[in-house]
Scaffold this motif. Structure first.
Motif, PDB file in Angstrom:
ATOM      1  N   LYS A   1      27.544  44.459  50.577  1.00 52.46           N
ATOM      2  CA  LYS A   1      26.798  45.219  51.565  1.00 52.46           C
ATOM      3  C   LYS A   1      26.463  46.621  51.065  1.00 52.46           C
ATOM      4  CE  LYS A   1      25.092  45.775  55.737  1.00 52.46           C
ATOM      5  NZ  LYS A   1      23.863  45.046  56.156  1.00 52.46           N
ATOM      6  N   GLU A   2      27.207  47.157  50.098  1.00 46.10           N
ATOM      7  CA  GLU A   2      26.995  48.550  49.664  1.00 46.10           C
ATOM      8  C   GLU A   2      25.574  48.856  49.187  1.00 46.10           C
ATOM      9  OE1 GLU A   2      30.082  49.641  46.927  1.00 46.10           O
ATOM     10  OE2 GLU A   2      31.665  49.365  48.390  1.00 46.10           O
ATOM     11  N   PRO A   3      24.857  48.175  48.384  1.00 44.93           N
ATOM     12  CA  PRO A   3      25.268  47.002  47.596  1.00 44.93           C
ATOM     13  C   PRO A   3      25.761  47.431  46.211  1.00 44.93           C
ATOM     14  CG  PRO A   3      22.905  47.291  47.408  1.00 44.93           C
ATOM     15  CD  PRO A   3      23.407  48.440  48.255  1.00 44.93           C
ATOM     16  N   ASP A   4      26.696  46.632  45.662  1.00 47.51           N
ATOM     17  CA  ASP A   4      27.203  46.875  44.313  1.00 47.51           C
ATOM     18  C   ASP A   4      27.361  45.510  43.646  1.00 47.51           C
ATOM     19  OD1 ASP A   4      28.280  47.838  42.027  1.00 47.51           O
ATOM     20  OD2 ASP A   4      29.970  48.873  42.957  1.00 47.51           O
ATOM     21  N   LEU A   5      26.221  44.924  43.292  1.00 45.45           N
ATOM     22  CA  LEU A   5      26.195  43.542  42.792  1.00 45.45           C
ATOM     23  C   LEU A   5      26.949  43.396  41.479  1.00 45.45           C
ATOM     24  CD1 LEU A   5      25.092  40.786  43.571  1.00 45.45           C
ATOM     25  CD2 LEU A   5      23.016  41.298  42.265  1.00 45.45           C
ATOM     26  N   SER A   6      26.855  44.393  40.614  1.00 42.25           N
ATOM     27  CA  SER A   6      27.526  44.302  39.311  1.00 42.25           C
ATOM     28  C   SER A   6      29.046  44.256  39.471  1.00 42.25           C
ATOM     29  CB  SER A   6      27.125  45.486  38.429  1.00 42.25           C
ATOM     30  OG  SER A   6      27.398  46.715  39.080  1.00 42.25           O
ATOM     31  N   THR A   7      29.579  45.112  40.340  1.00 40.59           N
ATOM     32  CA  THR A   7      31.019  45.099  40.598  1.00 40.59           C
ATOM     33  C   THR A   7      31.436  43.781  41.238  1.00 40.59           C
ATOM     34  OG1 THR A   7      31.172  47.503  40.823  1.00 40.59           O
ATOM     35  CG2 THR A   7      32.884  46.200  41.901  1.00 40.59           C
ATOM     36  N   LEU A   8      30.609  43.268  42.143  1.00 35.88           N
ATOM     37  CA  LEU A   8      30.911  41.998  42.808  1.00 35.88           C
ATOM     38  C   LEU A   8      30.964  40.857  41.795  1.00 35.88           C
ATOM     39  CD1 LEU A   8      31.342  40.272  45.308  1.00 35.88           C
ATOM     40  CD2 LEU A   8      28.864  40.196  45.619  1.00 35.88           C
ATOM     41  N   ILE A   9      30.015  40.817  40.875  1.00 37.77           N
ATOM     42  CA  ILE A   9      29.994  39.765  39.856  1.00 37.77           C
ATOM     43  C   ILE A   9      31.232  39.855  38.966  1.00 37.77           C
ATOM     44  CG2 ILE A   9      28.802  38.925  37.792  1.00 37.77           C
ATOM     45  CD1 ILE A   9      26.170  39.761  39.174  1.00 37.77           C
ATOM     46  N   CYS A  10      31.531  41.074  38.518  1.00 36.32           N
ATOM     47  CA  CYS A  10      32.690  41.283  37.637  1.00 36.32           C
ATOM     48  C   CYS A  10      33.981  40.902  38.351  1.00 36.32           C
ATOM     49  CB  CYS A  10      32.731  42.743  37.185  1.00 36.32           C
ATOM     50  SG  CYS A  10      34.100  43.131  36.077  1.00 36.32           S
ATOM     51  N   LEU A  11      34.156  41.382  39.581  1.00 39.38           N
ATOM     52  CA  LEU A  11      35.368  41.085  40.337  1.00 39.38           C
ATOM     53  C   LEU A  11      35.503  39.597  40.611  1.00 39.38           C
ATOM     54  CD1 LEU A  11      37.834  42.200  41.820  1.00 39.38           C
ATOM     55  CD2 LEU A  11      36.384  42.500  43.844  1.00 39.38           C
ATOM     56  N   SER A  12      34.392  38.949  40.918  1.00 40.37           N
ATOM     57  CA  SER A  12      34.417  37.503  41.176  1.00 40.37           C
ATOM     58  C   SER A  12      34.873  36.739  39.943  1.00 40.37           C
ATOM     59  CB  SER A  12      33.029  37.020  41.611  1.00 40.37           C
ATOM     60  OG  SER A  12      32.604  37.675  42.789  1.00 40.37           O
ATOM     61  N   LEU A  13      34.349  37.116  38.786  1.00 42.29           N
ATOM     62  CA  LEU A  13      34.750  36.467  37.534  1.00 42.29           C
ATOM     63  C   LEU A  13      36.243  36.658  37.269  1.00 42.29           C
ATOM     64  CD1 LEU A  13      31.733  37.454  35.230  1.00 42.29           C
ATOM     65  CD2 LEU A  13      32.286  35.152  36.058  1.00 42.29           C
ATOM     66  N   VAL A  14      36.736  37.859  37.554  1.00 44.55           N
ATOM     67  CA  VAL A  14      38.158  38.154  37.323  1.00 44.55           C
ATOM     68  C   VAL A  14      39.039  37.296  38.226  1.00 44.55           C
ATOM     69  CG1 VAL A  14      39.959  39.913  37.573  1.00 44.55           C
ATOM     70  CG2 VAL A  14      37.770  40.513  36.516  1.00 44.55           C
TER      71      VAL A  14
ATOM     72  N   VAL B   1      36.459  36.561  50.244  1.00 49.23           N
ATOM     73  CA  VAL B   1      35.161  36.787  50.881  1.00 49.23           C
ATOM     74  C   VAL B   1      35.107  38.116  51.630  1.00 49.23           C
ATOM     75  CG1 VAL B   1      33.685  35.999  52.781  1.00 49.23           C
ATOM     76  CG2 VAL B   1      34.417  34.391  51.028  1.00 49.23           C
ATOM     77  N   ILE B   2      36.191  38.510  52.254  1.00 55.81           N
ATOM     78  CA  ILE B   2      36.179  39.749  53.056  1.00 55.81           C
ATOM     79  C   ILE B   2      35.825  40.976  52.205  1.00 55.81           C
ATOM     80  CG2 ILE B   2      37.555  41.287  54.520  1.00 55.81           C
ATOM     81  CD1 ILE B   2      39.150  38.800  55.391  1.00 55.81           C
ATOM     82  N   PRO B   3      36.568  41.277  51.125  1.00 58.12           N
ATOM     83  CA  PRO B   3      36.168  42.424  50.296  1.00 58.12           C
ATOM     84  C   PRO B   3      34.848  42.191  49.564  1.00 58.12           C
ATOM     85  CG  PRO B   3      37.985  41.238  49.258  1.00 58.12           C
ATOM     86  CD  PRO B   3      37.820  40.671  50.624  1.00 58.12           C
ATOM     87  N   ALA B   4      34.574  40.934  49.187  1.00 67.41           N
ATOM     88  CA  ALA B   4      33.330  40.631  48.480  1.00 67.41           C
ATOM     89  C   ALA B   4      32.116  40.937  49.353  1.00 67.41           C
ATOM     90  CB  ALA B   4      33.318  39.168  48.047  1.00 67.41           C
ATOM     91  N   ALA B   5      32.199  40.598  50.626  1.00 69.48           N
ATOM     92  CA  ALA B   5      31.087  40.861  51.542  1.00 69.48           C
ATOM     93  C   ALA B   5      30.856  42.358  51.710  1.00 69.48           C
ATOM     94  CB  ALA B   5      31.375  40.216  52.899  1.00 69.48           C
TER      95      ALA B   5
END
Length: 370
Positions: free
Chosen positions: A150-163, A142-146
């Motif tokens: 906030k940047e926001p960089d939703l695409s990177t967040l989605i990809c990283l979450s899936l990984v 959650v810490i890096p995801a948040a």
């Protein structure tokens, strides 16, 4: 740090596949906008050096610093929110002496390294499916995801979450817990779609909501889908064999008419389809698939759980990122910006991907012998 390796176990196939994509990327970028070519070539040279050097660095030495690497990741993601450069309603980059650096790209690799060690420790202690293990993973995620959100960089967040979720599954997460989570997430997703349509919603930015809703209701958001529609037109214009890398006699090329903005980065696959056609596009996708399969193969033959998670996590990263990029370019997914590994213009993405491949190459050198 460095060990003696038997060179006959070096994965030259993986190196060849990666370099082939890099070269293809330069050719396509040069066609789209030759002002980016020189920087991309320099980036490729540096990336190949990084990849080869890391391939001979014992990955057990790298994972010793998994906590400091996690801290560096958090510090960079926080610093870019304070001192980063803004563009297109986002604050994701550092501009230093004319060089642009995107911390979220490096964060993908650093978090794969950190979570590989964390999950391998849970596996050793048989705590993968325990409440404490899951909560610990959630907090560390959650810490890096948040910060990325906030940047926001939703695409990177989605990809990283899936990984990271895939890595947890590979580590041995129980199907009972997975089923419970799915039962919760499915209705939550419906609630999410309803909520972001409310006038006073605070979760997403307006442009993010527009991208999602234009995918669900394309007829009501014609302007928002124009970029993706032009991308599909560009891919279709390549037909079976493509127009080639020179369009001197073809004024209808999207690279000449600027029908697709940022084509050298997020929509690079539209230029790939236009240049190489259906056959060429299938070959490019096939090469990406082979890279993913090579990483999975290395993971299956790794000497320990950390090596297995590192290699398979890297495979997930390239697989999901490529799927999202190509899915957006072909209107299979909502419009969101994420580079196509090794092909899109962007030195941060290129070098971070090279780091991941370098680590996988070292794991391959130390694989189990049968």
């Amino acid at each position: 740090m460095f060990k003696k390796y038997n060179i006959k176990y070096y994965n030259f196939i993986l190196i060849f596949l990666v370099v082939a994509l890099m070269v293809t990327g330069v050719l396509v970028i040069n066609k789209v906008d030759d002002s980016f070519t020189t920087k991309q070539v320099v980036g490729i040279i540096i990336s190949i050096v990084i990849m080869i050097v890391l391939s001979f660095v014992d990955y057990h030495f790298i994972i010793k610093f998994y906590v400091p690497l996690y801290i560096v990741c958090i510090v960079l993601l926080a610093a870019v929110l304070v001192a980063g450069s803004s563009a297109n309603n986002a604050k994701r980059w550092f501009n230093i002496a004319g060089i642009t650096f995107q911390p979220s790209e490096l964060a993908k690799v650093l978090l794969i390294i950190f979570m590989s060690v964390y999950l391998s420790n849970l596996m050793d202690e048989e705590r993968v499916s325990t409440f404490k293990g899951i909560v610990g993973f959630g907090i560390l995620y959650v810490i890096p995801a948040a910060l990325i959100f906030k940047e926001p960089d939703l695409s990177t967040l989605i990809c990283l979450s899936l990984v990271l979720v895939s890595m947890y599954y590979i580590a041995g997460l129980s199907y009972k817990f997975i089923g419970t989570v799915l039962l919760i997430l499915i209705p939550l997703f419906s609630l999410f779609i309803w909520y972001i349509q409310q006038p006073d919603q605070k979760l997403l930015y307006e442009h993010q909501v527009t991208r999602i809703m234009s995918f669900i209701y394309p007829s009501e958001y014609g302007d928002a889908t124009q970029q993706a529609e032009n991308s599909v037109m560009a891919i279709g214009s390549g037909k079976l064999t493509g127009k080639g890398l020179s369009d001197d006699d073809d004024t209808s090329s999207t690279t000449d008419t600027n029908m697709v903005s940022e084509q050298q980065t997020d929509f690079i696959f539209s230029a790939v389809g236009e240049s190489f056609g259906f056959f060429g596009s299938v070959i490019i996708i096939g090469i990406i698939l082979l890279i993913v399969l090579q990483c999975i193969r290395v993971g299956r033959r790794a000497r320990d759980d950390v090596g297995m998670l590192l290699a398979t996590g890297t495979a997930c990263l390239f697989g999901y990122q490529s799927f999202i990029n190509i899915g957006v370019a072909t209107m299979l997914l909502p419009n969101t910006g994420i580079p196509l590994p090794f092909i899109s213009y962007g030195l941060s993405s290129l070098m971070s991907s090279a780091m991941g491949i370098g680590i996988v190459l070292n794991i391959s050198l130390q694989r189990r012998r049968y």
